[in-house]
Enzyme design. Structure first.
Site, PDB file in Angstrom:
ATOM      1  N   LEU A 250       0.827  -1.207   0.000  1.00 38.06           N
ATOM      2  CA  LEU A 250       0.000   0.000   0.000  1.00 38.06           C
ATOM      3  C   LEU A 250       0.862   1.258   0.000  1.00 38.06           C
ATOM      4  O   LEU A 250       0.348   2.357   0.171  1.00 38.06           O
ATOM      5  CB  LEU A 250      -0.942   0.000   1.208  1.00 38.06           C
ATOM      6  CG  LEU A 250      -2.081  -1.027   1.164  1.00 38.06           C
ATOM      7  CD1 LEU A 250      -2.965  -0.898   2.407  1.00 38.06           C
ATOM      8  CD2 LEU A 250      -2.921  -0.865  -0.086  1.00 38.06           C
ATOM      9  N   SER A 251       2.168   1.090  -0.197  1.00 37.51           N
ATOM     10  CA  SER A 251       3.051   2.255  -0.267  1.00 37.51           C
ATOM     11  C   SER A 251       2.666   3.213  -1.392  1.00 37.51           C
ATOM     12  O   SER A 251       2.725   4.432  -1.207  1.00 37.51           O
ATOM     13  CB  SER A 251       4.501   1.802  -0.425  1.00 37.51           C
ATOM     14  OG  SER A 251       4.972   1.203   0.763  1.00 37.51           O
ATOM     15  N   THR A 294      11.765  -3.499   0.024  1.00 39.88           N
ATOM     16  CA  THR A 294      11.123  -4.503   0.860  1.00 39.88           C
ATOM     17  C   THR A 294      11.652  -5.883   0.472  1.00 39.88           C
ATOM     18  O   THR A 294      12.594  -6.003  -0.309  1.00 39.88           O
ATOM     19  CB  THR A 294       9.582  -4.407   0.749  1.00 39.88           C
ATOM     20  OG1 THR A 294       8.981  -5.276   1.704  1.00 39.88           O
ATOM     21  CG2 THR A 294       9.104  -4.776  -0.645  1.00 39.88           C
ATOM     22  N   LYS A 298      16.233  -6.105   1.184  1.00 43.03           N
ATOM     23  CA  LYS A 298      16.699  -5.149   2.192  1.00 43.03           C
ATOM     24  C   LYS A 298      18.176  -5.315   2.558  1.00 43.03           C
ATOM     25  O   LYS A 298      18.824  -4.343   2.965  1.00 43.03           O
ATOM     26  CB  LYS A 298      15.839  -5.253   3.451  1.00 43.03           C
ATOM     27  CG  LYS A 298      14.438  -4.700   3.282  1.00 43.03           C
ATOM     28  CD  LYS A 298      13.683  -4.649   4.594  1.00 43.03           C
ATOM     29  CE  LYS A 298      12.316  -4.027   4.401  1.00 43.03           C
ATOM     30  NZ  LYS A 298      11.578  -3.862   5.674  1.00 43.03           N
ATOM     31  N   ASN A 319      15.926   0.126   3.919  1.00 39.58           N
ATOM     32  CA  ASN A 319      14.567   0.136   3.363  1.00 39.58           C
ATOM     33  C   ASN A 319      14.288   1.415   2.583  1.00 39.58           C
ATOM     34  O   ASN A 319      13.199   1.584   2.046  1.00 39.58           O
ATOM     35  CB  ASN A 319      13.522  -0.027   4.482  1.00 39.58           C
ATOM     36  CG  ASN A 319      13.254   1.265   5.222  1.00 39.58           C
ATOM     37  OD1 ASN A 319      14.182   2.000   5.570  1.00 39.58           O
ATOM     38  ND2 ASN A 319      11.984   1.550   5.482  1.00 39.58           N
ATOM     39  N   ASP A 335      12.676   1.834   9.077  1.00 39.17           N
ATOM     40  CA  ASP A 335      11.874   0.799   9.745  1.00 39.17           C
ATOM     41  C   ASP A 335      11.989   0.894  11.263  1.00 39.17           C
ATOM     42  O   ASP A 335      11.017   0.657  11.991  1.00 39.17           O
ATOM     43  CB  ASP A 335      12.314  -0.601   9.305  1.00 39.17           C
ATOM     44  CG  ASP A 335      11.738  -1.006   7.952  1.00 39.17           C
ATOM     45  OD1 ASP A 335      10.718  -0.415   7.546  1.00 39.17           O
ATOM     46  OD2 ASP A 335      12.304  -1.900   7.314  1.00 39.17           O
ATOM     47  N   GLY A 358      11.769 -14.051  13.834  1.00 40.63           N
ATOM     48  CA  GLY A 358      12.295 -13.733  12.514  1.00 40.63           C
ATOM     49  C   GLY A 358      13.674 -13.131  12.638  1.00 40.63           C
ATOM     50  O   GLY A 358      14.070 -12.660  13.718  1.00 40.63           O
ATOM     51  N   GLY A 360      15.212 -11.526   9.492  1.00 39.27           N
ATOM     52  CA  GLY A 360      15.486 -10.832   8.237  1.00 39.27           C
ATOM     53  C   GLY A 360      15.677  -9.340   8.428  1.00 39.27           C
ATOM     54  O   GLY A 360      15.929  -8.862   9.539  1.00 39.27           O
TER      55      GLY A 360
END
Length: 506
Positions: A250-251, A294, A298, A319, A335, A358, A360
């Site tokens: 939705l950027s 994204t 990254k 990012n 971020d 996570g 990443g």
């Protein structure tokens, strides 16, 4: 730019009407004409001859004034839905002329079957758009296309599947070099080129009113109002987001809403990037000034940057990339701001026990942000070695997934893509593994993921990833624009879209 075969301004936006019934096609025509005077009527999408006859009979007596209508009855051999032969196609195009259509789209496959390879002598609409579609690849083109002297065509349309951004660039060059040529890069990779085609000189740009008729299309309303495709010039600054996948992002809505509100001559596009070198090579052709990064790029992007801000280097993930006047690329990370601003509203981070699931790029930004705020950081990941390295980098502690059932935390953050649209029915963790007071999912689409629903069922406080998404996006906007973002307008646009999507889904 001088007016071409189809006019100028919004008239170069062509609304595509595709529906199975005459009644629905009439409704779509009304919608299209609220955005543009130009519309393509896909007669081949009507389910039978009865519906085609009914629609054209209505159009003959209700043809809108000042409308520029293009009749299309594309056969299957040319990538359309019409099962008839060339003679039957021409019959319906003749009927379309009698109903008031000034233009028709005739595929090259049909022209080749006609005597003399010409429409002369056929009472089809007087202005013929000769079209060629390749749904598999982008073929080699001459440097410049010209409308054939014979055949009766007034303009040419070339629609080719873009398998990489270099293909898109070649299609844009066609628009730049040729007059009265419609140049379309198909597929999701070709989407940015679709938006920029009019800027480069394409005679038309197509956008569906409802049903998509080709891969990578953007709805007409968004094409005109959000992307403002008919207003873009070579002076317009192009920004975007790169990723794979990227269609869920939705950027574009976030940033373009901000540009419109602030009166910025800028546009933000989604770039499906499989190969970073291919994208970076195409940057000058698209006129890109900066881009968001994204998954899965990254960390990979580091190898292609000329400069990286110290914090991004420390985090090990970028990012945000800004392209300087000399063409050099500078990387940064917003971020971490998103994580801090989202969590600080809900809890005190100093001394809090927070586990990140996570390891990443997003997980790294979250880990450094939390450590900087004084939280005790724990890292759990599918690959224990990755968890160990990230934990060591922030002075935290790696844990195994089995530890989630026996240890307690103040907060848990999901930094994996598991549960992201369109796999929204999947959760990365089970309810029994949520032994904490607060759960934050860095995924923002859907706004309430399966993980957050599990947490809510256990009366655990929830924070949607949309808060992080908005905060990092505001920081990017300000980084590129050099002024404060119109936050309320941008926030409302994104929340409205997410809530509408949630209402539709549930």
């Amino acid at each position: 730019m001088a007016a071409g075969a189809f006019g100028k301004g919004a008239a170069r936006l062509c609304g595509v009407l595709a529906a199975p019934t005459a009644h629905e096609l009439r409704r779509l025509l009304g919608q299209a004409l609220r955005e543009t005077p130009t519309a393509e009527i896909r007669l081949d999408w009507l389910k039978n001859d009865v519906e085609r006859r009914a629609f054209l009979k209505w159009l003959k007596t209700h043809r809108p004034r000042r409308a520029q209508l293009i009749a299309t009855c594309r056969r299957r051999v040319g990538g359309g839905e019409f099962a008839g032969d060339a003679g039957e196609e021409l019959y319906w195009l003749v009927q379309a002329r009698e109903a008031g259509c000034a233009w028709c789209d005739l595929e090259v496959e049909t022209l080749r079957e006609l005597p003399g390879k010409s429409v002369h002598g056929y009472a089809v609409p007087g202005k013929v758009l000769l079209s060629m579609h390749d749904f598999r690849r982008t073929p080699e083109f001459p440097g410049k296309l010209r409308v054939p002297a014979t055949g009766g065509a007034k303009a040419i349309k070339v629609a080719a599947m873009a398998r990489n951004l270099s293909d898109s660039v070649r299609v844009l060059r066609l628009a730049r070099a040729s007059r009265d040529v419609v140049a379309i890069a198909m597929g999701e990779i070709g989407l940015p080129a679709r938006v920029l085609a009019l800027r480069e000189g394409s005679a038309l740009a197509y956008a569906p009113v409802a049903a998509s008729t080709a891969p990578g299309q953007i709805p007409l309303r968004d094409f005109k109002r959000l992307y403002r495709a008919h207003k873009l010039t070579r002076a317009t600054r192009v920004y975007g987001v790169i990723g794979n996948p990227v269609g869920h992002s939705l950027s574009p809505l976030l940033h373009n809403s901000g540009y419109i509100a602030a009166g910025k001559d800028a546009v933000y596009l989604p770039f499906l990037v499989e190969n970073l070198k291919d994208f970076l090579k195409a940057l000058p052709e698209f006129g890109v000034w900066g881009f968001s990064v994204t998954l899965p790029h990254k960390q990979k992007i580091f190898a292609h940057l000329d400069d990286v801000e110290p914090l991004a280097t420390k985090i090990g993930a970028v990012n945000t990339v800004t392209i300087r006047k000399d063409g050099s690329l500078c990387g940064s990370n917003t971020d971490y701001l998103g994580v801090l601003r989202a969590l600080e509203r809900k809890m005190k981070l100093q001394g809090a026990r927070v586990v990140i699931y996570g390891a990443g790029g997003s997980a790294r930004a979250a880990a450094f942000a939390l450590a900087q705020a004084g939280a005790q950081v724990f890292v759990c990941a599918r690959r224990p070695e990755a968890a160990r390295k990230l934990a060591a980098a922030v002075g935290g502690e790696p844990i195994l997934r089995s530890d989630l059932r026996r240890l307690e935390f103040d907060a848990l953050l999901n930094a994996t893509p598991i549960g992201m649209f369109p796999q929204e029915k999947v959760s990365p963790l089970a309810a029994s593994e949520l032994n904490c007071s607060l759960v934050m999912d860095l995924i923002y689409r859907p706004i309430r993921t399966k993980l957050l629903r599990l947490a809510a069922s256990r009366k655990i406080a929830c924070v949607s990833g949309v808060e992080m998404f908005l905060a990092q996006g505001f920081a990017q906007w300000e980084h590129w624009m050099g002024s404060k973002a119109p936050e309320s307008i941008m926030r409302n646009a994104v929340l409205r879209a997410l809530k509408n999507e949630e209402n539709t889904r549930w």
